[in-house]
Enzyme design. Sequence first.
Site, PDB file in Angstrom:
ATOM      1  CG  ASN A   3      -1.963   1.143   1.135  1.00  0.00           C
ATOM      2  OD1 ASN A   3      -1.795   2.108   0.387  1.00  0.00           O
ATOM      3  ND2 ASN A   3      -3.023   1.020   1.918  1.00  0.00           N
ATOM      4  CG  ASP A   4       4.123   3.429  -2.883  1.00  0.00           C
ATOM      5  OD1 ASP A   4       4.938   3.178  -1.984  1.00  0.00           O
ATOM      6  OD2 ASP A   4       4.395   4.132  -3.874  1.00  0.00           O
ATOM      7  CB  SER A  45      29.861  -4.514  -5.122  1.00  0.00           C
ATOM      8  OG  SER A  45      31.202  -4.910  -4.899  1.00  0.00           O
ATOM      9  CG  ASP A  53      -2.243  -7.349   9.401  1.00  0.00           C
ATOM     10  OD1 ASP A  53      -2.228  -6.210   9.933  1.00  0.00           O
ATOM     11  OD2 ASP A  53      -1.280  -7.829   8.794  1.00  0.00           O
ATOM     12  CG  ASN A  74       2.356 -11.265   6.670  1.00  0.00           C
ATOM     13  OD1 ASN A  74       1.235 -10.869   6.361  1.00  0.00           O
ATOM     14  ND2 ASN A  74       2.628 -11.811   7.851  1.00  0.00           N
ATOM     15  CB  ILE A  92      -1.167 -13.452   6.620  1.00  0.00           C
ATOM     16  CG1 ILE A  92      -0.231 -14.486   5.987  1.00  0.00           C
ATOM     17  CG2 ILE A  92      -2.125 -14.122   7.599  1.00  0.00           C
ATOM     18  CD1 ILE A  92       0.705 -15.151   6.981  1.00  0.00           C
ATOM     19  CG  ASP A 120      -1.588   3.578   5.472  1.00  0.00           C
ATOM     20  OD1 ASP A 120      -0.771   4.195   6.170  1.00  0.00           O
ATOM     21  OD2 ASP A 120      -2.595   3.009   5.932  1.00  0.00           O
ATOM     22  CG  ASN A 133       2.546  -7.834   8.504  1.00  0.00           C
ATOM     23  OD1 ASN A 133       1.910  -8.332   7.580  1.00  0.00           O
ATOM     24  ND2 ASN A 133       2.578  -8.368   9.721  1.00  0.00           N
TER      25      ASN A 133
END
Length: 586
Positions: free
Chosen positions: A217-218, A273, A233, A241, A243, A220, A239
């Site tokens: 959710n870019d 690297s 959730d 994941n 679920i 929030d 989070n």
Amino acid sequence: MNGQRQVLSLALLMGILILQIQNSCAKSFFHHDKVQVRGMQVTTEEGACLGCVLTVSLVEQLSQIHNSSGKMAMELLCSYLPEKDGLRGICTLIADIFGPDIIRLLNFKLNADVICHTMKLCKFDSHQTVCHLYKEPEMGLKKSVKQAEILLKKPDYALKKHMEIVSGILLKICSLPVFKKICEAIDLSEPAEDLDHDNFSIFPSLRGYHWRGKDCNDIDKSVYPGRRPEDWDVLHDSNCNGISGFDPKDGVSYEKKFCEGTDAMGIVVLGDSASAHFHIPPEWVTPAQFSKDTFSNMALTISNEFDWPQFSMGTGFENSTIGGPTQSLYLKLRNRNRCNHRDYQNISRNGGSAGNLKNYLKSLARNQEIDKPVVVFYGLIGNDVCNNKADTLKEMTTPAEMKADVMEDLQYLDKHLPNGSHVILMSLADGRFLWDSLHDRYHPIGQLNKDVTYEQFYDFLSCLSINPCVGWMNKNGTIRNLTTERADELSKVLQDIATSETFTHFKLNYYEHLYQKVIAKWESLGGKPWDLLEPVDGFHPNQNASAIGADLLWEEAIRRWPGLFGKENPFNKEIIAKFGDQGGHW
């Protein structure tokens, strides 16, 4: 590892000729003859020479393979580059400027060294060693260049003029959409931090989800991988994941039912690297393999800084497209507990060392109060002993500097990592096997005609002062041994810190000799050491080494530190049955 390989990268960018994009496009480049790349001076002239020699070599080999003229070979080279990103147009521009003279000199059967010195894209004066990749002509390089200048009938060739052209080309490159963001964001004086500031992203490159778990959710900012679930959730996946929701049979949220008390945690890699998984596609310098698909991933490769963290030992999650399998500590942790899905961060940089890690350590995204614990792998395997200086030993990190730098990093981590985290200090590598394994083998650019060995390649980089590790990529055995001695001294500092220091929010451990163990395992399977190294730079561990390293490190860590990765989640099958791929990684 060392920032000097950035120069090598852009030289391999087929006709662009000069320093790698993220180290060359900052505004300061166009106002100074020298710029700082990860704390080391690199000049436009060095990049132009390396780029010219490699590009002319490729044109010459294409002409040979296709039995064509130099002009046709140059046109063919440009035709392989992607058109949509503007790279083909840039190549055509370079071919229009430099091509006629390159073609004319190729017609005289001159090699790339002679051609590039004649065109003043490589320079020398009466007091300097003349840098060359190929075996010197019988009459000597300087005399050959003088003859070529007569043949070319252009005595007015001026290095300054060519550098002005080169700078103009770089400005044009930086105007291309694929490079513009990188050129604007990166300051050559410091490791780039700007691209990390958005933390989690829905895009793969520019430090996006190839580097850390994809944001679900870019919009929030309170939603991101690795946080403890908000209200378990019930309503949404806080989070990322995969679920969320609740079981209608009993009203209990799936996050609580499947993840509570399962020791969920994430993986963080702090490194250089090697940890970022630096890789230059060998097909880019192997004309016999050129096709319309050869450079199709060039834009993505550049926007990821020539790193491939999505395949790396620490945080790899995609099936490898660069040879060898993908295996990683993150995938193993995810398989152990599916509640750990997407909880990975690769905070590594080309050129990372104990001295500069603090500059990008701040991009670590972990909230001590509301996020889950992490296992941090602190792995700087070479840059503290690797540099491009002739007096390489003088420029190496001292044990006192190492202790001060590492302690500063650990104190920062103690203020930011959630309680219950772990930090593993990784020993430096023993890089002597680079020379031992490769020096008499042919570099990809020399395989067609059997005319360039890794010894020649290393010497050429050293002559240009852009060898990424003079200490180990060096014919002088005494220097190689002394470099390893210093690496061992610095590793001893790490070991002493791990055994003597304690921290409030994490446990500290030390792991040593990973790549020695990788080599031993590979040889026990019948493999050869050189097949564990990146063929183009002759320096970095490749995909096979990364996969073996992940297996060995995980297995030994489980034995030595049983609680390090938490217990296996007994609900993994239920999670898979209910949520499938949990939204995947992209």
